[in-house]
Design an enzyme around this catalytic site. Structure first.
Site, PDB file in Angstrom:
ATOM      1  N   HIS A 201       1.687   4.455  -2.855  1.00 60.50           N
ATOM      2  CA  HIS A 201       1.767   5.920  -2.694  1.00 60.50           C
ATOM      3  C   HIS A 201       3.138   6.415  -3.184  1.00 60.50           C
ATOM      4  CE1 HIS A 201      -1.931   6.732  -0.589  1.00 60.50           C
ATOM      5  NE2 HIS A 201      -1.645   5.963   0.447  1.00 60.50           N
TER       6      HIS A 201
ATOM      7  N   HIS B  72       3.309   6.816  -6.852  1.00 58.98           N
ATOM      8  CA  HIS B  72       2.573   8.017  -7.275  1.00 58.98           C
ATOM      9  C   HIS B  72       3.479   9.250  -7.179  1.00 58.98           C
ATOM     10  CE1 HIS B  72      -1.700  10.052  -6.877  1.00 58.98           C
ATOM     11  NE2 HIS B  72      -1.191  10.244  -8.062  1.00 58.98           N
TER      12      HIS B  72
ATOM     13  N   HIS C  43       0.835  -1.208   0.000  1.00 60.60           N
ATOM     14  CA  HIS C  43       0.000   0.000   0.000  1.00 60.60           C
ATOM     15  C   HIS C  43       0.873   1.263   0.000  1.00 60.60           C
ATOM     16  CE1 HIS C  43      -3.659   2.352   1.222  1.00 60.60           C
ATOM     17  NE2 HIS C  43      -2.720   3.156   1.698  1.00 60.60           N
ATOM     18  N   GLU C  44       1.782   1.335   0.965  1.00 61.38           N
ATOM     19  CA  GLU C  44       2.619   2.534   1.076  1.00 61.38           C
ATOM     20  C   GLU C  44       3.524   2.674  -0.144  1.00 61.38           C
ATOM     21  OE1 GLU C  44       1.700   4.676   3.059  1.00 61.38           O
ATOM     22  OE2 GLU C  44       0.468   3.383   4.336  1.00 61.38           O
TER      23      GLU C  44
HETATM   24 ZN   LIG Z   1      -2.934   5.206   2.004  1.00 60.80          ZN
END
Ligand SMILES: [Zn+2]
Length: 672
Positions: A466, A469, A462-463
């Site tokens: 990010h 991105h 998940h991290e």
């Molecule tokens: Zn998040």
């Protein structure tokens, strides 16, 4: 101060902050200097003699505050991930200073009139699409902060904002006071049936409360497992009722009147700014845009979720009767019987599972997926960082520098809880090219080798989503780079990336046993995946009910009695009797402690709808590593930051807006 290392040009590899040269005494003087510098840059822009142009106003604002960015990026990194009493104290001093600084800028009338003049003549300025977008966002930010208001309206807006800040703080403090005040002593016999970790937590809580023995408190990490495991229905009832009553106990700490006042002030604020309701005001900047779009999404998930919850309730009630309890299933029964059912149907031995999820292998897996999808390569870097546990990599593509990635994975006392991603330097090309420096901070247990739970491994992916991105961002202006996107869009890259952890070929290569090197057995893997949809009817119902109440509070006139409104909403949707809202109004901190998630609680599910739908695009195209889909994901979403409206970006990637089918399937709620 000439020698302050925070304010120097950093002659380090990739201009990473020279952590070994910075001491805590440097922060406060550096911040004061940087704030003064930024203030005078803003003053110069606002009072320039030349007529406003995009370059002397918008670009000048983008370029201002370089030192402030440097100081804050270093400070917030260490304050979050490696704090100490000095840093905590500094944080308390800095936050009102920063709030005052930024509100001074957003209420600067001279500055606003220059931005507004550009906005009104935007058609004649010959701007490119990204410049157009930055102008729109800058202008809109000022207008939403109230910069266009004058006279009595301006004064009233200031009053409302000040009062809302006070009420938000009171709401939080009341909630904390209620959570701290209540505890329930347990006799030794009351501990029967509780697993060891719950008993340990209850004993530790007893010591903390100066009680004679173990106690149950309202801390989520104790009350939830107690409700799951205690066979004592009478004790579960007492504990659940106290938990549900937080913020609604009457007297000094009651939050109900505060909630009503907050809702009425928010409505007034939205009306002053020219919006039909506070929800319209809040959603304007989001991908959802309108209350109707949010309601459509929530209701299309509500019906199948409630149907699943009703079916589950019938099964749990049956288990309860088998247990000799002849009564209706009520909220303090649900978690207990659901846990019994989970143990019977999805027995997963965490201890057996753990050796398959080694931290280093999971990091390697997250990198390998990024290499296959986007051609990124990761090379370890040996540079001084703020803590010896931090690791760094240079990220390249075709031999070209892309970013620096820092991973700070282990839990320690000086780190706040949770996991997060931040850019110590965001990508931009203006005023000069800057490559991103991105950090992932987690709280995994140390070990040799360090082993993760499956949930930890998901967090890592998940991290890292990010981080991608930020790292793949390719825009001109920093204010729209990387994760500077709408709140209901920002979790798309992170939640989407979690899907690659579950790809069978990724798991068979990287989820290998720490001692034997054998890949995870398929039946064990299937159990993990099945367990992730367990009790989804309950979880979806408690969440969606909260989101619908939040929306109803902010759409249309503010309710004089929020509790009455809450009741009406729940009656209207047919809330199952054995499930309560995940957060009832008097303790709904997401909505009342500040503005962040007000009429925005839906956004978790909005992102989940998108990530399920976006991953389905890969599956439909032939697989998780489909090169055309990967390149479209980078081109339209990961590289674009906030340079276009989120809905347009999504449509560019997917050809249409997201539908809920993939989410319902993923949550196990799709009709057979
Ligand atoms: Zn998040």
């Amino acid at each position: 101060m000439m020698t302050n290392p925070l304010l120097q040009d950093w002659a380090t590899p990739f201009q990473i902050a020279p952590f070994d040269a910075i001491s805590d005494g440097d922060f406060a003087p550096a911040l004061d200097t940087a704030l003064a510098e930024h203030r005078s840059e803003i003053e110069a822009i606002a009072s320039a003699a030349e007529p406003p142009s995009f370059a002397n106003t918008i670009e000048a604002l983008e370029a201002a505050g370089t030192d402030l960015d440097k100081v804050l990026s270093v400070f917030f990194t260490v304050a979050g991930a490696d704090s100490n009493p000095t840093r905590e104290d500094l944080q308390r001093q800095f936050s009102p200073k920063l709030a005052a600084h930024f509100s001074e800028i957003s209420s600067n009338k001279a500055l606003f009139s220059r931005v507004n003049a550009l906005w009104e003549t935007r058609e004649t300025l010959g701007l490119g699409p990204e410049q157009d977008r930055v102008l729109m966002l800058t202008h809109r930010g000022f207008v939403r902060a109230g910069a266009a208001l004058t006279g009595a309206e301006d004064a009233r807006m200031k009053e409302i904002k000040a009062r809302l800040a006070v009420l938000g703080t009171e709401f939080t403090q009341n909630l904390l006071a209620d959570e701290r005040a209540w505890f329930m002593p347990l006799a030794e016999a009351d501990l029967e049936g509780l697993p060891e970790f719950v008993v340990d937590t209850a004993r530790a809580a007893g010591t903390e409360k100066d009680a004679d023995g173990p106690v149950v408190t309202l801390s989520r990490s104790l009350i939830v497992p107690f409700l799951q495991f205690s066979p004592r229905r009478d004790l579960r009832k007492t504990a659940f009722e106290a938990w549900a009553a937080r913020g609604a106990n009457g007297g000094q700490t009651d939050n109900r009147a505060i909630a009503a006042e907050i809702l009425s002030l928010r409505e007034e604020r939205a009306k002053l700014l020219g919006y039909a309701s506070f929800a319209d005001f809040k959603l304007e900047t989001e991908m959802a845009k309108t209350p109707a779009a949010v309601r459509d999404l929530l209701m299309s998930v509500w019906e199948p979720a409630r149907a699943q919850a009703d079916a589950d309730a019938a099964r749990l009630a049956e288990m309860m009767r088998e247990d000799g309890v002849n009564d209706e299933l009520v909220p303090w029964d649900w978690r207990y019987y659901a846990e019994k059912r989970r143990a019977a149907e999805h027995d997963l031995d965490e201890a057996e599972l753990k050796p398959y999820f080694q931290l280093d292998r999971m990091i390697a897996a997250s990198f390998a997926c990024a290499e296959r999808l986007f051609g990124l390569q990761f090379k370890p870097l040996d540079i001084p960082l703020y803590h010896p546990d931090c690791r760094a990599w240079e990220v390249t593509r075709d031999g070209e520098h892309v970013a620096v990635f820092i991973g700070d994975y282990f839990a320690r006392g000086s780190k706040r809880s949770g996991a997060w991603c931040s850019a110590m330097r965001a990508q931009a090309k203006f005023p000069k090219p800057q490559a991103p420096i991105v950090i992932n901070v987690c709280n995994f247990a140390k070990g040799d080798p360090a082993l993760l739970s499956y949930d930890d491994a998901r967090t890592l992916f998940h991290e890292f989503g990010h981080a991608l991105h930020q790292m793949l961002s390719n825009v001109t202006y920093e204010s729209i780079s990387g994760t500077s996107v709408a709140r209901d869009f920002v979790e798309l890259p992170s939640q989407l990336y979690e899907h690659w952890l579950d790809v069978p070929e990724v798991l068979s290569e990287f989820a290998v046993h720490a001692e034997t090197g054998a890949p995870i057995p398929p039946d064990m893997l299937q159990k993990v995946l099945d367990a992730s949809t367990f009790d989804m009817g309950f979880q979806t119902v408690e969440y969606v009910a909260s989101a619908l109440v939040d929306l109803a509070f902010h759409e249309g006139p503010a309710p004089a009695d929020p509790m009455e409104k809450q009741r009406a909403v729940l009656d209207g949707i047919g809330m199952p009797p054995a499930i309560t809202m995940r957060h009832a109004t008097p303790h709904f901190a997401h909505v009342f402690a500040g503005d962040g998630y007000s009429s925005g609680y839906y956004s978790y599910m909005w992102s989940e709808v998108m990530d399920a739908d976006a991953f389905a695009a890969f599956e439909e195209a032939g697989g998780a590593f489909d090169p055309e889909r990967a390149s479209a994901l980078e081109r339209h979403i990961l590289s674009t930051g906030g340079s276009s409206d989120a809905a347009e970006l999504y449509i560019a990637f997917r050809g249409r807006l997201p539908g809920v089918d993939a989410l319902l399937k993923g949550r196990g709620l799709a009709a057979e």
